[in-house]
Motif scaffolding. Structure first.
Motif, PDB file in Angstrom:
ATOM      1  N   ASP A   1       0.743  -1.169  -0.125  1.00 19.98           N
ATOM      2  CA  ASP A   1       0.239  -0.096   0.017  1.00 19.98           C
ATOM      3  C   ASP A   1       1.182   1.107   0.102  1.00 19.98           C
ATOM      4  OD1 ASP A   1      -1.881   2.261   1.115  1.00 19.98           O
ATOM      5  OD2 ASP A   1      -2.978   0.840   2.297  1.00 19.98           O
TER       6      ASP A   1
ATOM      7  N   GLU B   1       0.225   3.696   0.264  1.00 18.51           N
ATOM      8  CA  GLU B   1       0.109   5.343   0.682  1.00 18.51           C
ATOM      9  C   GLU B   1       0.434   5.192   2.392  1.00 18.51           C
ATOM     10  OE1 GLU B   1      -3.848   7.716  -0.559  1.00 18.51           O
ATOM     11  OE2 GLU B   1      -4.231   6.565   1.050  1.00 18.51           O
ATOM     12  N   THR B   2       0.505   3.888   2.656  1.00 18.56           N
ATOM     13  CA  THR B   2       0.614   3.502   4.238  1.00 18.56           C
ATOM     14  C   THR B   2       1.817   2.860   4.674  1.00 18.56           C
ATOM     15  OG1 THR B   2      -0.575   1.522   4.437  1.00 18.56           O
ATOM     16  CG2 THR B   2      -1.701   3.573   4.752  1.00 18.56           C
ATOM     17  N   GLY B   3       2.674   2.259   3.894  1.00 19.28           N
ATOM     18  CA  GLY B   3       4.291   1.388   3.346  1.00 19.28           C
ATOM     19  C   GLY B   3       3.376  -0.195   4.122  1.00 19.28           C
ATOM     20  N   GLU B   4       2.376  -0.026   3.652  1.00 14.89           N
ATOM     21  CA  GLU B   4       1.867  -1.962   4.753  1.00 14.89           C
ATOM     22  C   GLU B   4       1.934  -2.828   3.610  1.00 14.89           C
ATOM     23  OE1 GLU B   4      -2.072  -0.044   5.938  1.00 14.89           O
ATOM     24  OE2 GLU B   4      -1.632  -1.366   7.854  1.00 14.89           O
TER      25      GLU B   4
ATOM     26  N   ARG C   1       2.254  -6.556   1.725  1.00 17.58           N
ATOM     27  CA  ARG C   1       2.143  -7.746   2.841  1.00 17.58           C
ATOM     28  C   ARG C   1       1.469  -9.053   1.899  1.00 17.58           C
ATOM     29  NH1 ARG C   1      -4.567  -8.262   1.551  1.00 17.58           N
ATOM     30  NH2 ARG C   1      -4.383 -10.402   1.837  1.00 17.58           N
TER      31      ARG C   1
ATOM     32  N   PRO D   1       6.355  -0.508   7.825  1.00 19.33           N
ATOM     33  CA  PRO D   1       5.100  -0.260   7.504  1.00 19.33           C
ATOM     34  C   PRO D   1       5.981   1.484   7.213  1.00 19.33           C
ATOM     35  CG  PRO D   1       4.014  -1.197   8.556  1.00 19.33           C
ATOM     36  CD  PRO D   1       5.342  -2.092   8.818  1.00 19.33           C
ATOM     37  N   ASP D   2       6.694   1.651   8.425  1.00 15.59           N
ATOM     38  CA  ASP D   2       7.047   3.660   8.130  1.00 15.59           C
ATOM     39  C   ASP D   2       8.193   3.209   7.360  1.00 15.59           C
ATOM     40  OD1 ASP D   2       8.431   3.893  11.817  1.00 15.59           O
ATOM     41  OD2 ASP D   2       7.876   1.914  10.847  1.00 15.59           O
TER      42      ASP D   2
ATOM     43  N   TYR E   1       6.957   3.038   4.050  1.00 18.77           N
ATOM     44  CA  TYR E   1       6.825   4.537   3.159  1.00 18.77           C
ATOM     45  C   TYR E   1       7.632   5.597   2.948  1.00 18.77           C
ATOM     46  CZ  TYR E   1       3.713   8.889   3.786  1.00 18.77           C
ATOM     47  OH  TYR E   1       3.336  10.295   3.603  1.00 18.77           O
TER      48      TYR E   1
END
Lengths: 290, 770, 153
Positions: free
Chosen positions: B635, B637-640, B642, B758-759, B762
């Motif tokens: 993602d 936008e969020t850095g997530e 999977r 994620p951070d 991102y």
């Protein structure tokens, strides 16, 4: 880890009984579901000498509608909250938040009151209740008062006086309103939120007639972004507004770096999640986005 | 002995009855009924509890330990320190200088100082709180470069470099000259904590004044016995070690088994009473060995056609407080340094460096995981520079039969790398995924990873395994191996091998829990050797017994030995199958005739030659090969991120049980995915800050990706029974790089360190846009 | 205090500083319930309290007074659990076995209330049961497999 030691467990079946114990015994603490307290005791030891178990007090449990308010007993479990159609329809952000909290095992024990009173800045039930204008009732043997949930949290503590218990939570039902909850977690399975957020809106045609935004884990307590709310209220809902909201929220929060995430990341995500929450809530109230 | 051929000639079957088929494992039902006992389930109510007093400083001298107040506390049975040790105060695995109890110096937060034996947890806690330790702090070292710098405080007496390794092959300068492109980068991997669900536990019972029995979780009972005997100052036959069913290990319990057993045994002998030592989760995560953090300075070159011409690697392994497995870990990284590719010109230099942190120990994949994380990105980068497809580039370089490995080992048998790579490329429709796919803020990418893993021990360390088999007079069998059941199902695979060879119904074979008083030494359960080595010893035992069974059966059936078939616990004449002798009758007759109903199996790995000066030689008996393709979704936008799907393939030589292989593949993918995306041990000033499941995040059921059917490639290893090779570790080695390379495909970002949270993702995306 | 354990009434001295987990394992010899973390994060100590899955490490012994506790020992002959067991056996869903009793209890509670769960619902039901051996794949398959057999389309 430390062994559990040094306390007795008292199990009053009435509210007045519980309040009596808290008032008369030294180092008496209430215990709700135990899902936060017991792990804390295992890590840090338990200073309390008398744990007052609230789980037998029926009047503290339950969800009902009363005078156009939804009233929730603080000992209501998260599982009960999820299965409430009343909450799902009238406070979707709360429903969404609780669904993400913990595992089924945790949800069967954890309580909504416990989550609030534990006063973690990342408490997941806080942003949804805040944006729905929730109030909480704090009761002692002598007195009983309702205070807005916005006044309940302080750094590492709450507005509860010694000998007081939270005995009710309520928020108004507003027809045509909706809300949404978003969060960032470190995995898809249950985990503490790195950042959480709720948005509440009311729609008037193509405009946002009312907006509330509450963010957790960016400050010592969950906070509401009043300046941003005032700015967005009455504006036309479109991609420009979403962009604008994202920027404003990012600028409004000031999260610190923590072991779980950088402050910078949380700042940016507060903006991103606001955008997502606004879109989701807008769609729920029948709004359209180009 | 070429057991693969021996067995196929002996059994002469078109299709095996059990080997290669899915079989319900014999211990599963008891586990499902909740009847299986793990160590802590054996401890009777009222057993004295043992706790370890551990250092709260990362680096300090111990001036004084005052136990006098603690001894007065209620319920305290004894408090033991180094001066009470009757044997040697030494418990190091490979290199000495790991005291069992420290009385002079502590080397990390968690270093053991004293044992407290008391009536229960509350009493031990209070006694622990009453012990005074006077430390004289020494400057701590928390960084490998600081540790190696001149003037750095010495953690151990001979300096902070525990060992070095070296490979020089071919002519590295020539290799660089031949290279059209050269890629150079630095890769870092962090600690990883095993998080086996069962915390360590040991229960010890004194048997008189000169023997002790210990029931504990472990991976190598005979190593445990040796360490315990050493600390007690006893002979091996005075120590009886029993491995209880163990709730997950992944390597760690190979290191902790001896420690916890020694604490319990020592405490039992000193108090004369049964004692139990059970770790809690925070202790497990804070003080027990972890995956070693590593740094690779990696330089590799390829010619214009995509053939790799040179590899130069500098490996710095962070050891932590004690060397423990470091020599094996670093040597494995060194010997595999090029990855599963043939490269003529190689220079590798490795250093293992002490720091004042929790120390490294065995963990699935060993040093090869960090190595493949580095190699597979290097390879993708080379392919990228050449504008070549990553699979195509690999195909030009992978090891094949006739190739030579990093350490110049000739692979003359059992090389399934190509089939694995081609298999996953086809299964994932690799050629359809040239470009990442965007969908709103989500981006999908695909990545490939190849790996190889030498089975068992390296550098021509003598390697053997033993097993025994008893044919009871009622026709039932008792099989003995000290290869431990730690969840992977290996002892059951041995039972299947035995059943296949002696023709027994699988239900008629019971496996003895490893017990050093009666179980042969199969050597440790690690290095993916349990099946390949231990299982061949099982086959050896079964072949010997079969010979006698057939001889007696032929007599009873009045036919020639060639006509005897053994199947489903019945002996019959192939020409007249209705004439049968059930095994209970066969067994009885064997006993009556004096035909030994027991047999001992022994298997030794073919002799290998290795030159430690050049780092060249035959390093491993055989290699397991693996490949994975991963599909991930980021993602933006969020850095997530999977993992959506993984396609795994492995050359297992010969599959003994596809269900258990799948189990290993799936489990390894889970550990690998956790390592890449979410597992993050936070250590500050030598203290582990997140010693719990809440903050050390590992995958839950919700995080499970889709996993395609394992592509099982079988290139039999000729010296092992049925050609089987190790499975447990290689499955993680190709999954990690596949996921990392898929993230690169999706985002364009090379992540040279882990985890990719994620951070971080991102931030990297944001910086890339700028 | 008296509570119902696996269908039988049991009287015990319930100390407030003893968790239900330690009461079951230490006092009552119910060792199928495992200790993995003592903080409610791993699910190895899962029991059914009045039918609901809970982590027994977070419950203090006196809190189960007058209530029903079920562990896997009490469900041995339950037909749904039997189907689950068969499915776990068939699909290779048991490795070390430490998470297994908790997994079965969570799986049972799910199928009891939801005859044909989706894969996502199965994952949610066992979200609180950590497994470090199997990667969950075979466990999820087993629960879906058992569901299919008890309530075929």
């Amino acid at each position: 880890m430390k062994p559990l030691t040094g306390f007795e467990l008292l199990r009053p079946s009435t509210l007045s009984g519980a309040l009596e114990l808290l008032a008369t015994l030294e180092l008496a603490w209430p215990i709700a579901g135990g899902t936060d307290l017991i792990p804390q005791f295992k890590d840090d030891g338990c200073e309390s000498k008398h744990l007052v178990d609230l789980s037998l007090i029926r009047e503290l449990n339950g969800i009902k509608m009363e005078d156009n308010f939804i009233v929730i007993g603080p000992m209501t479990t998260q599982t009960q909250v999820i299965s409430s159609r009343l909450i799902e329809e009238n406070a979707p952000a709360l429903h969404e938040a609780v669904k993400l909290m913990g595992s089924p095992q945790i949800r069967n024990r954890a309580t909504i009151g416990g989550n609030l009173c534990n006063a973690s800045p990342a408490a997941d039930t806080a942003p949804p209740l805040l944006v729905h204008d929730a109030e909480v009732k704090l009761t002692s043997l002598e007195d009983s008062r309702w205070i807005p949930l916005t006044d309940f949290f302080a750094e590492e503590c709450t507005a509860l006086e010694p000998n007081e218990l939270m005995t009710s939570i309520r928020f108004p039902i507003v027809h045509g309103a909706s809300s949404s909850f978003q969060r960032i977690g470190r995995r898809r399975g249950f985990t503490l939120s790195v950042l959480n957020l709720a948005v509440y809106i009311e729609r008037d045609g193509k405009n946002l007639s009312e907006v509330k935004i509450a963010v957790g884990a960016v400050a010592p307590t969950p906070i509401m972004l009043e300046k941003v709310e005032r700015e967005l209220k009455g504006m036309r809902m479109d991609t420009n507004l979403l962009e604008h909201a994202r920027k404003m929220v990012s600028e409004a929060v000031n999260p610190r770096d923590s072991a779980r995430s950088s402050g910078e990341y949380k700042r940016e995500m507060a903006g991103v999640l606001t955008e997502r929450a606004l879109s989701a809530a807008w769609t729920r109230v029948g709004g359209k986005l180009p | 002995m070429e057991y693969d051929k021996i067995l196929s000639d002996l059994l002469n079957r078109d299709e095996y009855h059990l080997v290669g088929k899915k079989t319900v494992r014999s211990d599963a039902l008891n586990k499902l009924l909740g009847r299986t006992r793990f160590t802590a389930d054996y401890i009777p109510k009222g057993t004295k509890a043992v706790r370890v007093l551990r250092s709260t400083r990362p680096h300090a001298l111990i001036n004084r330990v005052d136990i006098s107040a603690a001894l007065q506390m209620p319920g305290v049975e004894a408090i033991l320190t180094a001066k009470d040790i009757t044997g040697e105060n030494e418990i190091g695995y490979a290199l000495p200088e790991q005291p069992f109890l420290n009385d002079k110096k502590v080397h990390y937060v968690g270093d053991p100082i004293a044992l407290i034996i008391a009536s229960d947890d509350v009493a031990t806690q209070e006694a622990m709180d009453a012990i005074e330790v006077e430390y004289e702090p020494l400057p701590p070292v928390f960084d490998v470069d600081e540790a190696m710098a001149p003037g750095a405080p010495f953690i151990h007496k001979d300096g902070n470099v525990a060992l070095t390794t070296r490979i020089r092959k071919g002519d590295i300068e020539k290799g660089w000259k031949q290279a059209k492109i050269v890629i150079e980068d630095v890769y870092r991997t962090p600690f990883q904590e095993h998080m086996a669900l069962e915390p360590e536990a040991a229960y010890a019972v004194p048997e008189g004044i000169d023997k002790v029995t210990v029931i504990a979780c472990m991976q190598s009972p005979h190593v445990v016995r040796e360490k315990v005997a050493r600390v007690l100052g006893w002979k091996l036959n005075q120590v009886r070690i029993i491995q209880a069913m163990t709730g997950g290990a992944f390597g760690k319990k190979d290191d902790t088994g001896p420690l916890i057993s020694a604490y319990a045994a020592f405490a039992a002998m000193k108090t004369g009473k049964p004692v139990a030592y059970v770790m809690d989760r925070s202790e497990v995560v804070s003080v027990t060995p972890k995956r070693f953090p590593a740094r690779f300075k990696y330089k590799s070159g390829a010619d214009r056609k995509g053939k790799m011409t040179a590899v130069e690697v500098e490996i710095t392994l962070e050891v932590g407080a004690y060397a423990n497995r470091a020599p094996f870990w670093l040597w494995r990284q060194t010997a595999h340094a090029c990855g599963p590719y043939e490269v003529e010109n190689v220079a590798v230099d490795g250093k293992a460096v002490y720091t004042n942190k929790v120390y490294g120990g065995s963990y699935r994949g060993f040093g090869n995981l960090a190595l493949h994380f580095a190699v597979e990105q290097q390879v993708d980068k080379l392919a990228n520079e050449l504008g070549m497809d990553p699979v195509e580039f690999r195909m030009k370089n992978i090891l094949r039969e006739g190739s030579r490995t990093t350490c110049d080992q000739l692979l003359d048998n059992s090389v399934g790398m190509e089939k694995c790579l081609v298999g996953v490329a086809e299964a994932s429709e690799w050629t359809k995924h040239k470009d990442p796919i965007r969908n709103g803020t989500k981006i999908r990418g695909w990545g490939v990873g190849c790996a190889y893993h030498g089975n068992s021990t390296s550098r021509s360390t003598p390697d053997w395994s033993a097993a025994s088999l008893l044919f009871n007079i009622d026709g039932s069998f008792l099989y003995r191996t000290s290869i431990c059941e730690i969840g992977q199902g290996t002892p059951f695979s041995h039972a299947k091998i035995v059943a296949e060879i002696v023709g027994a119904r699988i239900e008629s074979i019971k496996i003895e829990p490893p017990d050093t008083d009666s179980t042969p030494d199969s050597k440790p359960t690690h290095g993916s050797r349990g099946t390949m080595m231990g299982g061949t010893a099982a086959a050896d035992a079964a072949i010997n017994l079969r010979e006698r069974m057939v001889r007696v059966a032929a007599d009873m059936l009045r036919c020639s030995q060639e006509q005897v078939e053994l199947r489903d616990s019945v002996a019959y004449n192939k020409k007249e199958p209705s004439v049968k002798v059930p095994f209970n009758e066969l067994a009885e007759m064997m006993h009556i005739r004096g035909e030994n109903p027991g047999s001992y199996g022994f298997y030794t790995s073919p002799k290998r030659f290795f030159d430690a000066k050049t780092g060249l030689g035959v390093n491993y008996a055989c290699y397991t090969f693996a490949a994975s393709v991963a599909e991930v979704e980021v993602d933006s936008e969020t850095g997530e991120a999977r993992v959506i799907k993984i396609w795994p393939a492995m050359d297992v030589g010969k599959a003994i049980d596809p269900l258990s292989i799948d189990g290993q593949v799936h489990g390894a993918i889970s550990h690998g995915m956790g390592f890449v995306l979410m597992e993050n041990l936070l250590v500050r000033d030598g203290v582990v800050l997140n010693p719990n499941f809440g903050d050390y995040i590992i995958p839950s059921a919700m995080d499970t990706p889709e996993i395609a059917d394992t592509i099982l490639v079988e290139e039999p290893y000729k010296y092992a029974a049925f050609g089987m090779k190790g499975v447990g570790e290689p499955s993680i080695l190709s999954a990690v790089p596949a996921i990392v390379n898929a993230i690169h495909h999706a985002t364009g970002i090379w992540f040279t360190s882990l985890p990719i949270t994620p951070d971080r993702l991102y931030k990297a995306l944001k910086e890339a846009k700028a | 205090m008296i509570f119902e354990l696996n269908g039988k009434n049991v009287g015990v001295e319930a100390k407030p500083t003893v968790t239900l987990l330690d009461l079951l394992r230490g006092e009552l010899g119910v060792t199928s319930v495992k200790k993995g973390c003592e903080q409610g994060e791993c699910g190895a100590c899962t029991v059914l309290l009045d039918g609901d899955p809970v982590t027994s490490c977070l419950i203090l012994a006196p809190q189960v007074e007058g209530r029903r506790v079920l562990t896997i020992e009490g469900l041995v002959d339950n037909p749904l659990v039997r189907e689950l067991r068969e499915a776990f056996l068939r699909n290779g869903a048991v490795q070390c076995g430490y998470c297994t009793p908790g997994m079965l209890l969570s799986g049972y509670a799910l199928l009891r209330d939801n005859k044909r769960p989706s894969e996502e619902e199965v994952k949610t039901a066992i979200e609180g049961n950590i497994c470090r051996c199997t990667g969950y794949v075979a466990i999820i398959e087993s629960i879906l497999d058992a569901a299919e057999r008890i309530a075929p389309d």
